[in-house]
Write a protein that holds these residues in place. Structure first.
Motif, PDB file in Angstrom:
ATOM      1  N   LEU A 155      81.026   3.761 -39.097  1.00 24.21           N
ATOM      2  CA  LEU A 155      80.022   3.673 -37.903  1.00 24.21           C
ATOM      3  C   LEU A 155      78.919   4.753 -37.811  1.00 24.21           C
ATOM      4  CD1 LEU A 155      79.082   2.101 -35.278  1.00 24.21           C
ATOM      5  CD2 LEU A 155      80.684   3.454 -34.012  1.00 24.21           C
ATOM      6  N   GLN A 156      79.451   6.027 -38.143  1.00 29.57           N
ATOM      7  CA  GLN A 156      78.704   7.143 -38.039  1.00 29.57           C
ATOM      8  C   GLN A 156      77.552   7.046 -39.057  1.00 29.57           C
ATOM      9  OE1 GLN A 156      80.358  10.630 -39.713  1.00 29.57           O
ATOM     10  NE2 GLN A 156      79.256  12.272 -37.981  1.00 29.57           N
ATOM     11  N   HIS A 157      78.008   6.599 -40.406  1.00 28.07           N
ATOM     12  CA  HIS A 157      77.125   6.463 -41.615  1.00 28.07           C
ATOM     13  C   HIS A 157      75.897   5.431 -41.188  1.00 28.07           C
ATOM     14  CE1 HIS A 157      75.943   6.679 -45.767  1.00 28.07           C
ATOM     15  NE2 HIS A 157      75.551   5.387 -45.734  1.00 28.07           N
ATOM     16  N   GLU A 158      76.266   4.493 -40.638  1.00 26.72           N
ATOM     17  CA  GLU A 158      75.304   3.472 -40.308  1.00 26.72           C
ATOM     18  C   GLU A 158      74.415   3.845 -39.284  1.00 26.72           C
ATOM     19  OE1 GLU A 158      77.365  -0.115 -38.878  1.00 26.72           O
ATOM     20  OE2 GLU A 158      77.717  -0.799 -40.805  1.00 26.72           O
ATOM     21  N   ASP A 159      74.823   4.679 -38.279  1.00 31.39           N
ATOM     22  CA  ASP A 159      74.005   4.996 -37.434  1.00 31.39           C
ATOM     23  C   ASP A 159      73.189   6.018 -37.867  1.00 31.39           C
ATOM     24  OD1 ASP A 159      75.027   3.387 -35.156  1.00 31.39           O
ATOM     25  OD2 ASP A 159      76.461   5.065 -34.420  1.00 31.39           O
ATOM     26  N   ALA A 160      73.814   7.100 -38.608  1.00 32.87           N
ATOM     27  CA  ALA A 160      73.034   8.241 -39.427  1.00 32.87           C
ATOM     28  C   ALA A 160      71.920   7.526 -40.146  1.00 32.87           C
ATOM     29  CB  ALA A 160      74.163   9.105 -40.295  1.00 32.87           C
ATOM     30  N   VAL A 161      72.193   6.492 -41.116  1.00 34.17           N
ATOM     31  CA  VAL A 161      71.217   6.030 -41.868  1.00 34.17           C
ATOM     32  C   VAL A 161      69.732   5.610 -40.960  1.00 34.17           C
ATOM     33  CG1 VAL A 161      70.398   4.163 -43.380  1.00 34.17           C
ATOM     34  CG2 VAL A 161      72.582   5.530 -43.847  1.00 34.17           C
ATOM     35  N   GLU A 162      70.139   4.792 -39.607  1.00 35.04           N
ATOM     36  CA  GLU A 162      69.087   4.396 -39.054  1.00 35.04           C
ATOM     37  C   GLU A 162      68.416   5.503 -38.548  1.00 35.04           C
ATOM     38  OE1 GLU A 162      68.644   1.402 -35.172  1.00 35.04           O
ATOM     39  OE2 GLU A 162      70.502   1.535 -36.204  1.00 35.04           O
ATOM     40  N   LEU A 163      68.832   6.458 -37.946  1.00 35.53           N
ATOM     41  CA  LEU A 163      68.525   7.583 -37.109  1.00 35.53           C
ATOM     42  C   LEU A 163      67.684   8.261 -38.209  1.00 35.53           C
ATOM     43  CD1 LEU A 163      67.716   8.873 -34.541  1.00 35.53           C
ATOM     44  CD2 LEU A 163      69.892  10.288 -34.532  1.00 35.53           C
ATOM     45  N   GLY A 164      68.097   8.584 -39.270  1.00 34.36           N
ATOM     46  CA  GLY A 164      67.572   9.418 -40.400  1.00 34.36           C
ATOM     47  C   GLY A 164      66.139   9.002 -40.788  1.00 34.36           C
ATOM     48  N   HIS A 165      66.297   7.555 -40.809  1.00 35.93           N
ATOM     49  CA  HIS A 165      65.128   6.777 -41.325  1.00 35.93           C
ATOM     50  C   HIS A 165      63.972   7.153 -40.404  1.00 35.93           C
ATOM     51  CE1 HIS A 165      62.390   3.738 -43.211  1.00 35.93           C
ATOM     52  NE2 HIS A 165      63.478   3.319 -44.008  1.00 35.93           N
ATOM     53  N   ARG A 166      64.094   7.145 -38.960  1.00 35.83           N
ATOM     54  CA  ARG A 166      63.199   7.312 -37.989  1.00 35.83           C
ATOM     55  C   ARG A 166      62.869   8.688 -38.124  1.00 35.83           C
ATOM     56  NH1 ARG A 166      65.562   5.485 -32.588  1.00 35.83           N
ATOM     57  NH2 ARG A 166      67.774   5.215 -33.676  1.00 35.83           N
ATOM     58  N   MET A 167      63.631   9.517 -38.464  1.00 37.45           N
ATOM     59  CA  MET A 167      63.108  10.906 -38.434  1.00 37.45           C
ATOM     60  C   MET A 167      62.344  11.485 -39.580  1.00 37.45           C
ATOM     61  SD  MET A 167      66.908  12.670 -37.067  1.00 37.45           S
ATOM     62  CE  MET A 167      66.459  14.403 -37.289  1.00 37.45           C
ATOM     63  N   LEU A 168      62.766  10.581 -40.861  1.00 34.38           N
ATOM     64  CA  LEU A 168      62.015  11.051 -41.906  1.00 34.38           C
ATOM     65  C   LEU A 168      60.625  10.345 -41.886  1.00 34.38           C
ATOM     66  CD1 LEU A 168      61.909  12.473 -44.734  1.00 34.38           C
ATOM     67  CD2 LEU A 168      62.806  10.402 -45.745  1.00 34.38           C
ATOM     68  N   ASP A 169      60.534   9.220 -41.068  1.00 31.41           N
ATOM     69  CA  ASP A 169      59.369   8.490 -40.879  1.00 31.41           C
ATOM     70  C   ASP A 169      58.363   9.473 -40.230  1.00 31.41           C
ATOM     71  OD1 ASP A 169      59.845   6.186 -42.457  1.00 31.41           O
ATOM     72  OD2 ASP A 169      60.320   5.084 -40.842  1.00 31.41           O
ATOM     73  N   ALA A 201      68.997  16.834 -55.657  1.00 35.65           N
ATOM     74  CA  ALA A 201      69.880  17.028 -54.295  1.00 35.65           C
ATOM     75  C   ALA A 201      71.316  16.353 -54.497  1.00 35.65           C
ATOM     76  CB  ALA A 201      69.284  16.134 -53.060  1.00 35.65           C
ATOM     77  N   ARG A 202      71.800  16.042 -55.526  1.00 35.73           N
ATOM     78  CA  ARG A 202      72.945  15.443 -55.826  1.00 35.73           C
ATOM     79  C   ARG A 202      73.360  14.297 -54.948  1.00 35.73           C
ATOM     80  NH1 ARG A 202      76.235  20.875 -57.530  1.00 35.73           N
ATOM     81  NH2 ARG A 202      75.151  21.354 -59.461  1.00 35.73           N
ATOM     82  N   LEU A 203      72.490  13.561 -54.542  1.00 32.78           N
ATOM     83  CA  LEU A 203      72.826  12.357 -53.558  1.00 32.78           C
ATOM     84  C   LEU A 203      72.797  11.047 -54.620  1.00 32.78           C
ATOM     85  CD1 LEU A 203      70.424  13.589 -50.701  1.00 32.78           C
ATOM     86  CD2 LEU A 203      73.133  13.650 -50.835  1.00 32.78           C
ATOM     87  N   ARG A 204      73.547  10.011 -54.272  1.00 32.23           N
ATOM     88  CA  ARG A 204      73.249   8.803 -55.137  1.00 32.23           C
ATOM     89  C   ARG A 204      72.191   7.909 -54.779  1.00 32.23           C
ATOM     90  NH1 ARG A 204      79.104   6.598 -54.155  1.00 32.23           N
ATOM     91  NH2 ARG A 204      78.779   7.116 -52.177  1.00 32.23           N
ATOM     92  N   ARG A 205      71.737   7.763 -53.390  1.00 32.02           N
ATOM     93  CA  ARG A 205      70.939   6.806 -52.996  1.00 32.02           C
ATOM     94  C   ARG A 205      70.129   7.487 -51.759  1.00 32.02           C
ATOM     95  NH1 ARG A 205      75.259   2.339 -50.480  1.00 32.02           N
ATOM     96  NH2 ARG A 205      76.485   3.704 -49.383  1.00 32.02           N
ATOM     97  N   LEU A 206      69.193   6.513 -51.342  1.00 36.13           N
ATOM     98  CA  LEU A 206      68.422   7.066 -50.165  1.00 36.13           C
ATOM     99  C   LEU A 206      68.926   7.133 -49.069  1.00 36.13           C
ATOM    100  CD1 LEU A 206      65.643   7.512 -49.161  1.00 36.13           C
ATOM    101  CD2 LEU A 206      65.027   4.813 -48.880  1.00 36.13           C
ATOM    102  N   GLU A 207      70.099   6.091 -48.769  1.00 36.72           N
ATOM    103  CA  GLU A 207      70.922   6.015 -47.567  1.00 36.72           C
ATOM    104  C   GLU A 207      71.708   7.267 -47.374  1.00 36.72           C
ATOM    105  OE1 GLU A 207      70.566   3.544 -49.615  1.00 36.72           O
ATOM    106  OE2 GLU A 207      69.831   1.848 -48.440  1.00 36.72           O
ATOM    107  N   ASP A 208      72.285   7.763 -48.442  1.00 30.52           N
ATOM    108  CA  ASP A 208      72.718   9.207 -48.399  1.00 30.52           C
ATOM    109  C   ASP A 208      71.838  10.280 -47.779  1.00 30.52           C
ATOM    110  OD1 ASP A 208      75.071   7.893 -49.129  1.00 30.52           O
ATOM    111  OD2 ASP A 208      74.910   8.325 -51.321  1.00 30.52           O
TER     112      ASP A 208
END
Length: 722
Positions: A496-510, A535-542
């Motif tokens: 749940l935290q990951h899903e919430d984080a992806v959505e909120l992170g998207h708004r913050m980066l935008d 950054a050693r990250l696998r994908r944009l969601e991370d």
């Protein structure tokens, strides 16, 4: 298993036999129950082990090979098979010698190589701390043990011999190893039903950790008054006579509590050494299960039983497969005596646990055998390790599950489930199935409705009520004690935290990209991929989750991405005044601190905290001036129109100190449909009292309604929001 019986390559290089008497004793033991060709294989394992460890010595000065041979000896006492004995002799060669796994597999078979590999520690891997290394080593061992139970038998024998010879270790190492033995290995032996091994590990661990206390208790037991021993002799004679008189064939065994058992009883019951009366006990061994109950009636006819101290572990075995009748009797000599009654096979299973599987393989005992129960426990461990975020978290889960006491509960269909002591209805729900736990809303305990946090007692019938819309929340972690429930809840919350984080992170980066005249759509795919790689990250969601959790600053990411497009650093010049709207549903990446307890309707600001995400403060919070010293971590946030859920708040109520005041204020709060989480008296004298109520409210208006309703009470002097 490999069939070659020829000596290992270069075996002739081994000089004089380093422990001829010990290896002869080992071979004599295995000859008693293994065929000749397998005895030869054991000797080959010894020759390879002796060659591999040639020149290595223990702290005591003995040749190192004496240790693995002694471990193998302990396993022959359990009647273990040839693969286990060979693996025990070779269990340290992969870690401490140049011998490779392939050589072991080629000569002794893949199974032996797997067993050796499962026991091998991870000393060659670098970890951030000794604690993490030990946790990862333990994790690997348990996963190997899940594939083959013999791994843990070798490990327990290895630990038992190390504890028997721990006197050669330095004091600090001795205490550390003794503590680990008491915390991990003795409970594992107990969980697997190996009471004999557990008892010796506990006693040796106690002696290593508290040598003086161990010596005092040991001396006390040895010097008990002769009258006490004479009394026990008379009781033994009386018991034997009564059982014989009732025509019950039996074997009667004296038991003396170990120093560790006496010490634990002293601590748990706050007793002195002289007050621990039941130092002695008796074990009655009979031929058949029915005779257990006949023997119980016989001893109860001789001495009166202590009320509520009878336990039937035959009808309802312990989680580790242990079966026996336990009763406590009033003796005519002043002290109660414990009597355990079991069959010969039950006694073997009680002493040897899962190791008894290799001695008793009757179809009748297979379904409830210690081995079957151990496999079920290990299956739950596999689920736990898959969901655990780290070795330390996994070890923490397992420690919780290595419980000494259980409660036995019934499902509505009559199935028996065993759970740790202090387990709740929510633990029961997860024991039934993870999906049942995730959607649980309440329980029926003995047909009465009860909340999920209700603690359970043995014998209760529990039914779980579920709802499709229900889901775990962080407070559930405070309600459960079993590792299965804890792991499942953590896994859900992380997802749940990951899903919430992806959505909120998207708004913050935008928002950050907008401040440098860009957007995510305008960043070339190659630039984004290169940034993620660096950054050693696998994908944009991370990346988006990292931003929301405060591990990366959105503006810095935006500047890095735009610099990758044209090579220039873009300073923010169009700072959007638009706030990021929050609904309160983003609980995985939002936290509401106790310093100001914001609720919808309050003016709020967000502060990025590494690993936690956005910490939401009221704009008038006394901590805000300090936060302004790090402006790069501010996040402009506001409440969405679609806020939902309840939010923690608190009110401080000054009242006249009269009987029934607390109940009256609580009732007034309940009338406003606000839930009370906690009540605390802060000040109290003869005339007045100050009570702080922690409550859940929907928003600022709801909180105001609560305050107005409480203020109208005649006994209330004043009320304010904290």
């Amino acid at each position: 298993m490999g069939t070659s019986l020829s000596p290992p390559p270069a075996a002739t290089e081994l000089g004089p036999d380093p422990c001829p008497e010990l290896v002869e004793e080992l071979l004599r033991s295995v000859r008693a129950y293994l065929p000749v060709d397998q005895v030869d294989l054991v000797y080959q394992a010894y020759r390879l082990g002796a060659l591999a460890h040639d020149g290595q010595y223990r702290k005591s000065g003995e040749a190192y090979i004496t240790h693995p041979v002694s471990v193998a000896m302990l396993l022959t006492e359990l009647g273990m098979d040839v693969e286990t004995i060979c693996a025990a002799i070779l269990h340290d060669v992969l870690e401490d010698t140049p011998i490779e796994r392939e050589r072991i597999a080629a000569q002794f078979g893949e199974t032996v190589a797997e067993l050796v590999d499962g026991v091998t520690k991870l000393d060659k891997v670098r970890f951030s701390s000794r604690q993490e290394a030990a946790a990862e080593s333990f994790r690997k061992m348990l996963l190997a043990m899940a594939r083959d139970l013999r791994v843990i038998l070798i490990k327990l024998a290895d630990r038992l011999h190390n504890m028997r010879t721990i006197g050669a270790m330095a004091p600090d190492s001795r205490r550390r190893i003794a503590r680990e033995t008491l915390d991990i290995y003795a409970p594992i032996a107990q969980r697997l039903g190996m009471n004999r091994v557990k008892g010796e590990l506990q006693d040796l661990g106690f002696k290593g950790l508290y040598p003086k206390r161990h010596a005092v208790i040991t001396r006390h037991v040895k010097t008990l008054p002769a009258s006490r021993r004479e009394a026990m002799d008379k009781i033994e004679t009386a018991l034997a006579h009564k059982l014989t008189q009732d025509s019950i064939p039996h074997r009667l065994v004296w038991r003396v509590k170990s120093p560790y058992s006496i010490y634990r009883k002293m601590k748990l019951e706050q007793k002195t050494l002289d007050q621990v009366m039941d130092v002695f006990g008796f074990r009655v061994i009979v031929d058949e299960t029915m005779q257990c109950y006949m023997a119980l009636g016989s001893v109860h006819g001789l001495y009166k039983p202590v009320d509520a101290r009878f336990r039937d572990f035959i009808a309802i075995p312990k989680a580790n497969g242990y079966q026996s009748l336990h009763t406590l009797l009033f003796s005519p000599y002043g002290s109660p005596i414990e009597v355990q009654i079991r069959t010969e096979e039950m006694d073997q299973v009680a002493e040897r646990g899962i190791a008894a599987h290799w001695l008793y393989k009757s179809p009748d005992s297979a379904q409830n055998s210690a081995q079957t129960r151990a496999q079920q426990w290990l299956a739950s461990l596999l689920e736990s390790q898959e969901a655990a975020g780290s070795s330390l978290e996994f070890l923490d889960n397992v420690k919780v599950d290595l419980f000494p006491d259980e409660v036995y509960l019934f499902s509505p269909k009559g199935d028996i489930l065993s759970l740790p002591r202090n387990a709740t209805a929510l633990d029961f729900a997860y024991a039934v199935h993870t999906d049942v736990g995730d959607h649980a809303v309440a329980a029926r305990i003995d047909k009465k409705l009860a909340p999920l946090r209700t603690r359970l007692a043995s014998g209760q019938t529990v039914e779980i009520i579920t709802a499709p819309s229900a889901a775990p929340n962080p407070s559930w972690l405070e309600w459960v004690v079993s590792s299965r429930a804890r792991t499942a809840i953590r896994h859900f919350l992380k997802h749940l935290q990951h899903e919430d984080a992806v959505e909120l992170g998207h708004r913050m980066l935008d928002r950050a990209l907008e401040s440098v005249d860009s957007s995510l759509d305008r960043i070339p795919a190659k630039v984004l991929e290169q940034y993620l790689t660096d950054a050693r990250l696998r994908r944009l969601e991370d990346l988006l989750a990292e931003i929301a959790l405060g591990n990366r600053i959105a503006l810095q990411v935006a500047q890095s991405l735009t610099r990758g497009v044209d090579g220039q650093t873009h300073e923010p010049h169009v700072l959007s005044s638009e706030k990021i709207k929050i609904t309160g549903a983003e609980r995985g990446v939002l936290s509401f601190p106790t310093c100001c307890l914001p609720v919808p309707g309050d003016d709020i600001i967000g502060f990025m905290s590494t690993g936690k995400g956005i910490v939401v403060h009221r704009a008038d919070c006394p901590n805000v001036p300090e936060l302004r010293k790090s402006p790069e971590r501010w996040v402009p946030i506001g409440w969405s129109r679609e806020v939902s859920g309840d939010f923690r708040s608190a009110i401080r109520v000054e009242v006249e100190n009269k009987p029934g005041v607390l109940a009256g204020v609580a009732a007034a709060i309940a009338e406003t449909e606000a839930n009370i989480d906690n009540v605390e008296y802060q000040e109290r004298d003869l005339r007045s009292a100050v009570i702080v109520f922690s409550i859940d409210v929907r928003d600022r208006k709801h909180l105001a309604d609560v305050i107005r309703r409480v203020r109208r009470l005649p006994v209330v002097i004043g009320v304010q929001r904290r």
